[in-house]
Design a protein around this motif. Structure first.
Motif: not given
Length: 178
Positions: A110, A62, A58
């Motif tokens: 997210c 980002r 993840l």
């Protein structure tokens, strides 16, 4: 390779040990000097017109949506993502633990900068980004912590890696293993 760089120095032995441990598990490892995915895709497209998949964490998502990484690209993040998603591309993303909240964050939950949220939603809705199903207990294991346990002689490190990897690390004395 650059992500293992400390200052101007790259610990090649550490890097190659990581490659060997993945190979021990039967995974093919590709090494490139491309720092950004959108620059790697054109190279890979010369080799295949089939689906290209990138397995990542993840944190990489980002970074993918952090505009500071695209200041050298004339079209910025939009051009870079256009180059990344040319053809049949899919990002396979492992969830992460949000340490502050103690919850698991996956690509669907997210958040990216607000002004990029529609672009991110487009990639999710069109299945360019897919969550990798993993055992949630594994998300709390970090390579840096395992390496620290290896280097300090803490035998519990073996509980955090597959058995063939532990055997290889001990046999070849990787990561400072005595």
């Amino acid at each position: 390779l650059r992500q293992l760089q400390t200052g101007d120095h790259i610990d090649h032995a550490d890097f190659l040990a990581r490659v060997d441990t993945l190979g021990t598990l039967g995974h093919t490892v590709m090494i490139s000097n491309y720092l950004r995915y959108h620059r790697l895709v054109p190279f890979l497209r010369r080799l295949t017109n089939k689906r290209i998949g990138f397995a990542m964490g993840l944190r990489n998502i980002r970074e993918l949506f952090d505009e500071k990484f695209y200041t050298d690209t004339p079209g910025g993040i939009l051009q870079a993502l256009g180059q990344l998603f040319q053809g049949d591309i899919k990002l396979y993303v492992a969830p992460a633990i949000d340490q502050a909240q103690g919850i698991i964050i996956n690509p669907e939950s997210c958040t990216v900068p607000r002004h990029l949220s529609h672009l991110y939603a487009h990639l999710l809705e069109n299945n360019y980004i897919e969550t990798i199903n993993v055992d949630n207990e594994l998300l709390a294991i970090y390579a840096r912590d395992v390496i620290q346990k290896i280097q300090t002689g803490d035998p519990r490190w073996e509980n955090f890696v597959p058995t063939p990897v532990a055997a290889l690390i001990k046999q070849r004395h990787y990561f400072g293993c005595p």
